[in-house]
Design a protein around this motif. Structure first.
Motif: not given
Length: 167
Positions: A69-93
């Motif tokens: 597995x290899x994924x960038x930090x913001x993308x990994x955080x988005x997957x971890x927070x289940x940003x899986x469907x169109x319209x789902x979003x995440x802010x990473x601070x």
């Protein structure tokens, strides 16, 4: 430390380079841009999905452990927070603030200044998922500045909340 097949990277990192074909959903380097800048394609790593064999560890006690597995930090955080469907979003601070919104399996382009980027592709048989991305270089660090210099609050963590799906 890593035994690996020929050099490789994953599609999100490639997309950030601006010599990547994200306009048409292709997971490859843009040969016309490479030609324009005189960059030989052989000098670039192979592009893989986020879930493929990137090599094996060669560290005492971990020899032969595959890196799959290899994924960038913001993308990994988005997957971890289940940003899986169109319209789902995440802010990473962190030092910066990054906004990612899932826009589905076809790239779209924003007229509001957001970048179209690869969110993920979790295997060769899976479709690429794209996202709109917005970035603020010092978004997260402003909370520390406000705490330390303006005494607005005692703890930055009090102003974070879990994803609705985490409840």
């Amino acid at each position: 430390m890593i035994r690996r097949p020929p050099r490789s990277t994953q599609s999100r990192s490639s997309a950030a380079s601006d010599v990547y074909k994200r306009q048409h959903g292709e997971l490859n380097w843009d040969k016309s841009i490479l030609k324009e800048f005189g960059i030989p394609i052989e000098s670039l790593p192979a592009i893989k999905t986020c879930s493929e064999n990137f090599g094996t560890l060669n560290v005492d006690g971990f020899e032969g452990v595959p890196i799959t597995g290899n994924i960038g930090d913001q993308q990994a955080a988005s997957l971890g927070h289940q940003v899986l469907e169109v319209g789902d979003s995440k802010n990473t601070y962190g030092t910066g603030c990054f906004f990612l919104m899932n826009i589905g399996d076809k790239p779209k382009f924003s007229d509001k200044g957001l970048l179209t980027t690869v969110l993920s592709q979790l295997g060769q048989d899976q479709k690429v998922q794209y996202a709109f991305e917005g970035a603020i270089e010092s978004g997260g660090s402003i909370l520390n500045w406000a705490k330390s210099n303006m005494n607005l609050f005692q703890n930055c963590l009090l102003y974070t909340s879990p994803s609705p799906r985490d409840s």
